[in-house]
Design an enzyme around this catalytic site. Structure first.
Site, PDB file in Angstrom:
ATOM      1  CD  GLU A 109      -2.665  -1.164   2.590  1.00 54.01           C
ATOM      2  OE1 GLU A 109      -3.587  -0.331   2.719  1.00 54.01           O
ATOM      3  OE2 GLU A 109      -2.364  -2.002   3.464  1.00 54.01           O
TER       4      GLU A 109
ATOM      5  NE  ARG B 200     -12.759   3.450   7.320  1.00 57.80           N
ATOM      6  CZ  ARG B 200     -11.801   3.005   6.523  1.00 57.80           C
ATOM      7  NH1 ARG B 200     -10.750   3.736   6.250  1.00 57.80           N
ATOM      8  NH2 ARG B 200     -11.889   1.796   5.985  1.00 57.80           N
TER       9      ARG B 200
ATOM     10  CD  GLU C  76     -10.867  -4.613   7.402  1.00 61.19           C
ATOM     11  OE1 GLU C  76      -9.854  -3.953   7.130  1.00 61.19           O
ATOM     12  OE2 GLU C  76     -11.252  -5.596   6.742  1.00 61.19           O
TER      13      GLU C  76
ATOM     14  CB  SER D 243      -5.911  -0.909   0.232  1.00 56.51           C
ATOM     15  OG  SER D 243      -5.443   0.214   0.940  1.00 56.51           O
TER      16      SER D 243
ATOM     17  CG  ASN E 166      -9.493   0.400   8.320  1.00 54.88           C
ATOM     18  OD1 ASN E 166      -8.913  -0.175   7.415  1.00 54.88           O
ATOM     19  ND2 ASN E 166     -10.781   0.211   8.571  1.00 54.88           N
TER      20      ASN E 166
ATOM     21  N   GLY F 125      -6.901   6.168   5.730  1.00 51.32           N
ATOM     22  CA  GLY F 125      -6.438   6.945   4.587  1.00 51.32           C
ATOM     23  C   GLY F 125      -6.801   8.412   4.693  1.00 51.32           C
TER      24      GLY F 125
ATOM     25  CG  ASP G 148     -14.125  -0.636   7.535  1.00 55.00           C
ATOM     26  OD1 ASP G 148     -14.327   0.586   7.672  1.00 55.00           O
ATOM     27  OD2 ASP G 148     -13.161  -1.099   6.899  1.00 55.00           O
TER      28      ASP G 148
ATOM     29  CE1 TYR H 254      -7.113   4.301  -1.116  1.00 53.33           C
ATOM     30  CE2 TYR H 254      -7.111   2.009  -1.824  1.00 53.33           C
ATOM     31  CZ  TYR H 254      -6.965   2.963  -0.836  1.00 53.33           C
ATOM     32  OH  TYR H 254      -6.672   2.560   0.449  1.00 53.33           O
TER      33      TYR H 254
END
Length: 313
Positions: free
Chosen positions: A18, A262, A277, A153, A279, A283, A264, A223
């Site tokens: 990433e 973050r 999960e 990602s 993060n 991003g 999810d 993205y």
């Protein structure tokens, strides 16, 4: 206390798959901090030279913008702690656990936090993939989610809709990670909740409903500008919103997270949420989710970056 005269090293890139996304994230963060008057400098992560580089530039704090390997698995945090350099985000253990989806799953399950049913398979114990496919079909049916345990990602994530796609999906996932999760596919809305920590208080930001045009929130959808619609705040109603934010807060606490992270969540057709999960280095690109949620409550991107910086420890 960080001052605007201190050198802020925004560490980015590195050896992760990433890395390119990390460089975009780091560049945006550094520019935002400079806009706020901070002496922010981008630093490419070269693990065996990092501390020498940071000392040479007299860096007082690190803003961690490294996605994936090193940045989210606890290695960078361990290096910085050994050198006594403060950094943003989660500590060593929380980073390592959250980066490994199999470890995350075990933490969530042990604490009774709602999460999809799953099977965790180690590469050494996978055995015959044809037999494993039969077991997966019996236990989960189709579609089913197959994901590498230590990638972000959406790399190494496949959702087979036909039986013959299961074995190739397993092979792909195992190419990225020794542990693979086979997870029930929750049908419904894909949501995400950013949690901010300020002065010891946890604050969930508005829930975002992620609606990719392709129907799958994969690397391309994440993205590519215009490939996904983001509804923020998600039109869920007060009760469901509180339920989803409560799940995100529970996961944040169980995993021992800190700073901005973050979570999810999938929301099924009966408005039951399931944590997928966490993060720990979200991003910060033009299509990223934490800046969208912050903007919904009036926090501009430079201010968000400053708040994250000031939470460094």
């Amino acid at each position: 206390m960080i001052t605007k005269n201190d050198v802020v090293a925004v560490v980015l890139g590195g050896p992760s798959s990433e890395a390119e996304i990390s460089r975009v994230t780091g560049g945006a963060i550094a520019a935002a901090l400079r806009e706020k008057g901070y002496n922010a400098k981008e630093v490419e992560l070269v693990p065996d030279r990092l501390i020498t580089t940071l000392h040479a530039m007299n860096a007082k704090v690190v803003f961690n913008a490294v996605h994936g390997k090193y940045g989210e698995d606890g290695r960078l945090q361990s290096i910085l702690e050994a050198a006594g350099i403060p950094y943003t985000g989660c500590g060593v253990l929380a980073s390592a656990v959250s980066m490994d989806k199999s470890a995350t799953k075990r933490y969530l399950q042990s604490a009774g936090v709602s999460t999809p049913r799953c099977l965790i398979i180690n590469k050494r114990e996978a055995g015959d993939l044809a037999a494993l496919k039969a077991h997966i079909l019996e236990a989960f049916g189709l579609p089913v989610v197959i994901k590498a345990a230590t990638q972000g990602s959406s790399i190494g994530v496949v959702i087979p809709k036909e039986a013959e796609a299961i074995e190739p999906a397993l092979k792909e996932a195992f190419s990225y990670s020794d542990n693979v999760l086979v997870e029930e596919c929750i049908k419904g809305k894909e949501l995400t909740v950013a949690i901010m920590e300020e002065k010891g208080e946890l604050k969930p930001l508005p829930v975002i409903w992620i609606a990719p045009h392709s129907g799958a929130y994969d690397f391309h959808s994440k993205y590519t500008k215009g490939a996904t619609d983001y509804h923020c705040p998600a039109p869920l109603g007060d009760e469901v919103t509180a339920h989803v934010q409560g799940l995100a807060l529970a996961a944040y606490k169980v995993l021992g997270l800190s700073g901005v992270a973050r979570i999810d969540v999938m929301l099924d057709e009966h408005n039951q949420g399931y944590v997928l999960e966490a993060n720990t280095v979200p991003g910060m690109t033009a299509t990223s989710l934490v800046p969208k949620a912050a903007a919904a409550v009036g926090i501009a991107f430079p201010d968000l970056c400053e708040r994250i910086l000031l939470s460094a420890k």
